[in-house]
Design a protein around this motif. Sequence first.
Motif, PDB file in Angstrom:
ATOM      1  N   GLN A  61      -0.861 -10.134  11.458  1.00  0.00           N
ATOM      2  CA  GLN A  61      -1.846 -10.828  12.288  1.00  0.00           C
ATOM      3  C   GLN A  61      -1.255 -12.080  12.926  1.00  0.00           C
ATOM      4  O   GLN A  61      -1.958 -13.035  13.213  1.00  0.00           O
ATOM      5  CB  GLN A  61      -3.080 -11.214  11.458  1.00  0.00           C
ATOM      6  CG  GLN A  61      -3.900 -10.038  10.976  1.00  0.00           C
ATOM      7  CD  GLN A  61      -3.506  -9.594   9.589  1.00  0.00           C
ATOM      8  OE1 GLN A  61      -2.680 -10.202   8.939  1.00  0.00           O
ATOM      9  NE2 GLN A  61      -4.092  -8.514   9.112  1.00  0.00           N
ATOM     10  N   LEU A 108      -0.357 -13.301  15.756  1.00  0.00           N
ATOM     11  CA  LEU A 108      -0.894 -13.942  16.949  1.00  0.00           C
ATOM     12  C   LEU A 108      -2.384 -14.236  16.854  1.00  0.00           C
ATOM     13  O   LEU A 108      -2.916 -14.962  17.696  1.00  0.00           O
ATOM     14  CB  LEU A 108      -0.626 -13.071  18.179  1.00  0.00           C
ATOM     15  CG  LEU A 108       0.818 -13.079  18.687  1.00  0.00           C
ATOM     16  CD1 LEU A 108       0.971 -12.096  19.833  1.00  0.00           C
ATOM     17  CD2 LEU A 108       1.221 -14.474  19.140  1.00  0.00           C
ATOM     18  N   ASP A 109      -3.079 -13.681  15.852  1.00  0.00           N
ATOM     19  CA  ASP A 109      -4.526 -13.854  15.789  1.00  0.00           C
ATOM     20  C   ASP A 109      -4.916 -15.322  15.675  1.00  0.00           C
ATOM     21  O   ASP A 109      -5.835 -15.794  16.359  1.00  0.00           O
ATOM     22  CB  ASP A 109      -5.113 -13.073  14.613  1.00  0.00           C
ATOM     23  CG  ASP A 109      -5.060 -11.563  14.826  1.00  0.00           C
ATOM     24  OD1 ASP A 109      -4.672 -11.160  15.944  1.00  0.00           O
ATOM     25  OD2 ASP A 109      -5.399 -10.820  13.903  1.00  0.00           O
ATOM     26  N   TYR A 136      -3.218 -17.900  16.605  1.00  0.00           N
ATOM     27  CA  TYR A 136      -2.881 -18.604  17.830  1.00  0.00           C
ATOM     28  C   TYR A 136      -3.845 -18.291  18.962  1.00  0.00           C
ATOM     29  O   TYR A 136      -3.994 -19.083  19.895  1.00  0.00           O
ATOM     30  CB  TYR A 136      -1.457 -18.243  18.265  1.00  0.00           C
ATOM     31  CG  TYR A 136      -0.388 -18.951  17.478  1.00  0.00           C
ATOM     32  CD1 TYR A 136       0.150 -20.160  17.912  1.00  0.00           C
ATOM     33  CD2 TYR A 136       0.099 -18.414  16.292  1.00  0.00           C
ATOM     34  CE1 TYR A 136       1.139 -20.805  17.191  1.00  0.00           C
ATOM     35  CE2 TYR A 136       1.090 -19.048  15.561  1.00  0.00           C
ATOM     36  CZ  TYR A 136       1.601 -20.251  16.016  1.00  0.00           C
ATOM     37  OH  TYR A 136       2.576 -20.892  15.292  1.00  0.00           O
ATOM     38  N   GLN A 137      -4.501 -17.142  18.898  1.00  0.00           N
ATOM     39  CA  GLN A 137      -5.381 -16.755  19.992  1.00  0.00           C
ATOM     40  C   GLN A 137      -6.496 -17.776  20.210  1.00  0.00           C
ATOM     41  O   GLN A 137      -6.948 -17.980  21.338  1.00  0.00           O
ATOM     42  CB  GLN A 137      -5.983 -15.363  19.734  1.00  0.00           C
ATOM     43  CG  GLN A 137      -6.654 -14.748  20.951  1.00  0.00           C
ATOM     44  CD  GLN A 137      -5.693 -14.563  22.120  1.00  0.00           C
ATOM     45  OE1 GLN A 137      -4.612 -13.998  21.976  1.00  0.00           O
ATOM     46  NE2 GLN A 137      -6.083 -15.057  23.288  1.00  0.00           N
ATOM     47  N   VAL A 138      -6.915 -18.439  19.133  1.00  0.00           N
ATOM     48  CA  VAL A 138      -7.906 -19.504  19.278  1.00  0.00           C
ATOM     49  C   VAL A 138      -7.367 -20.606  20.184  1.00  0.00           C
ATOM     50  O   VAL A 138      -8.074 -21.129  21.063  1.00  0.00           O
ATOM     51  CB  VAL A 138      -8.289 -20.081  17.896  1.00  0.00           C
ATOM     52  CG1 VAL A 138      -9.216 -21.268  18.046  1.00  0.00           C
ATOM     53  CG2 VAL A 138      -8.939 -19.007  17.027  1.00  0.00           C
ATOM     54  N   PHE A 147      -4.965 -20.285  22.452  1.00  0.00           N
ATOM     55  CA  PHE A 147      -4.830 -19.762  23.808  1.00  0.00           C
ATOM     56  C   PHE A 147      -6.182 -19.794  24.534  1.00  0.00           C
ATOM     57  O   PHE A 147      -6.266 -20.170  25.707  1.00  0.00           O
ATOM     58  CB  PHE A 147      -4.314 -18.322  23.794  1.00  0.00           C
ATOM     59  CG  PHE A 147      -3.032 -18.113  23.029  1.00  0.00           C
ATOM     60  CD1 PHE A 147      -2.132 -19.148  22.830  1.00  0.00           C
ATOM     61  CD2 PHE A 147      -2.735 -16.863  22.497  1.00  0.00           C
ATOM     62  CE1 PHE A 147      -0.952 -18.938  22.122  1.00  0.00           C
ATOM     63  CE2 PHE A 147      -1.557 -16.644  21.804  1.00  0.00           C
ATOM     64  CZ  PHE A 147      -0.667 -17.687  21.608  1.00  0.00           C
ATOM     65  N   THR A 148      -7.227 -19.402  23.820  1.00  0.00           N
ATOM     66  CA  THR A 148      -8.557 -19.367  24.420  1.00  0.00           C
ATOM     67  C   THR A 148      -9.031 -20.762  24.789  1.00  0.00           C
ATOM     68  O   THR A 148      -9.600 -20.976  25.874  1.00  0.00           O
ATOM     69  CB  THR A 148      -9.557 -18.698  23.459  1.00  0.00           C
ATOM     70  OG1 THR A 148      -9.130 -17.359  23.211  1.00  0.00           O
ATOM     71  CG2 THR A 148     -10.962 -18.692  24.045  1.00  0.00           C
ATOM     72  N   GLN A 202      -1.735 -15.133  30.503  1.00  0.00           N
ATOM     73  CA  GLN A 202      -0.888 -15.232  29.318  1.00  0.00           C
ATOM     74  C   GLN A 202       0.412 -14.489  29.577  1.00  0.00           C
ATOM     75  O   GLN A 202       0.396 -13.328  29.977  1.00  0.00           O
ATOM     76  CB  GLN A 202      -1.578 -14.640  28.082  1.00  0.00           C
ATOM     77  CG  GLN A 202      -2.628 -15.530  27.458  1.00  0.00           C
ATOM     78  CD  GLN A 202      -3.115 -14.995  26.113  1.00  0.00           C
ATOM     79  OE1 GLN A 202      -2.421 -14.260  25.433  1.00  0.00           O
ATOM     80  NE2 GLN A 202      -4.338 -15.363  25.744  1.00  0.00           N
ATOM     81  N   ARG A 244       3.917 -13.372  27.616  1.00  0.00           N
ATOM     82  CA  ARG A 244       4.449 -13.208  26.262  1.00  0.00           C
ATOM     83  C   ARG A 244       5.934 -12.822  26.310  1.00  0.00           C
ATOM     84  O   ARG A 244       6.333 -11.970  27.097  1.00  0.00           O
ATOM     85  CB  ARG A 244       3.661 -12.132  25.507  1.00  0.00           C
ATOM     86  CG  ARG A 244       4.220 -11.819  24.125  1.00  0.00           C
ATOM     87  CD  ARG A 244       3.296 -10.919  23.340  1.00  0.00           C
ATOM     88  NE  ARG A 244       3.945 -10.429  22.120  1.00  0.00           N
ATOM     89  CZ  ARG A 244       3.322  -9.779  21.145  1.00  0.00           C
ATOM     90  NH1 ARG A 244       2.025  -9.541  21.251  1.00  0.00           N
ATOM     91  NH2 ARG A 244       3.988  -9.372  20.087  1.00  0.00           N
ATOM     92  N   VAL A 291       4.187 -17.365  23.575  1.00  0.00           N
ATOM     93  CA  VAL A 291       3.106 -17.083  24.524  1.00  0.00           C
ATOM     94  C   VAL A 291       2.813 -18.337  25.336  1.00  0.00           C
ATOM     95  O   VAL A 291       2.632 -19.430  24.775  1.00  0.00           O
ATOM     96  CB  VAL A 291       1.830 -16.610  23.806  1.00  0.00           C
ATOM     97  CG1 VAL A 291       0.685 -16.403  24.811  1.00  0.00           C
ATOM     98  CG2 VAL A 291       2.104 -15.313  23.049  1.00  0.00           C
ATOM     99  N   VAL A 351       0.206 -19.987  28.129  1.00  0.00           N
ATOM    100  CA  VAL A 351      -1.053 -19.958  28.881  1.00  0.00           C
ATOM    101  C   VAL A 351      -0.787 -20.756  30.147  1.00  0.00           C
ATOM    102  O   VAL A 351      -0.443 -21.943  30.086  1.00  0.00           O
ATOM    103  CB  VAL A 351      -2.210 -20.572  28.076  1.00  0.00           C
ATOM    104  CG1 VAL A 351      -3.484 -20.605  28.924  1.00  0.00           C
ATOM    105  CG2 VAL A 351      -2.439 -19.782  26.790  1.00  0.00           C
TER     106      VAL A 351
END
Length: 276
Positions: free
Chosen positions: A182, A184-185, A187-189, A191-192, A209, A211, A266, A268
């Motif tokens: 998991q 990147l999960d 980190y996705q917060v 990124f969002t 994004q 990558r 990644v 943004v």
Amino acid sequence: MPTIPPERARLSGIKPHQHRRAAESFGSDAERYDRARPRYPDAMVDRIIAGSPGPDVLDVGCGTGIAARQFQAAGCTVLGVEPDTRMAGLARQLGVETDVATFEAWNPGGREFDAVVAGQAWHWVDPVAGAAKTAQVLRPGGRLAAFWNAFQLPPDVAEAVAAVYRQVLPDSPFNLQATTKQALDGYQVLFTKAADGIREVGGFGAPEQWRFDWEWSYTRDAWLDQMPTHGNLTQLPSDKLAEVLEGVGAALDARGGSFTMRYATVAVTATRTGAA
């Protein structure tokens, strides 16, 4: 200055930029930070430069100048902004002109840039205030690019390290699931939040994004050198840090003394298109 709507603020969870003590803890050993922290893929640096109208770059939260020096090596002129005087001092010693300030409070003094970048630092900036300040200093067509290195320990190493944390720091909120499949999960917060801040301010094209996947081989000593620069360890008492490093060192010795880390970097990113 635009603000995050109250309903979104309630859902946004933790706000790292409000935790200044943690944000400014990395300078406790700036030389180690510069020596041990991973760099960024040259392909990403090249793509940011190619997507910008010129060579003038502002590096937000530049730290010791790791990313800044990569952009300099690629032909850019770079100014850093860094709130920690210790980190900024080393960045200057290593050839990066650096202003000492938080980005939100920094005075650009009429200066403009072709790209605003932030390596492993944008989560320490208010995402709306940061995007708004970026919109003020970017030239037309200029690019904002905030990027992070997400690392993925090999599963056996991750479990061994997790066992050390469970023993030495049983109350630590650190979750090594983020270093396995998991990766990147978590980190996705970030990124969002970055993308939402860009949309909130306006004056930018749609956030994207990018990558970049890569690998790096670590010896036992090289990984132990980097570990004290991680945010979950920078504020540990010295005795607890020593216990963690001793335990992880023993675990790596038992697995041959080296391993290959998989990274996903990644970015943004968005282009300045009009008035905010």
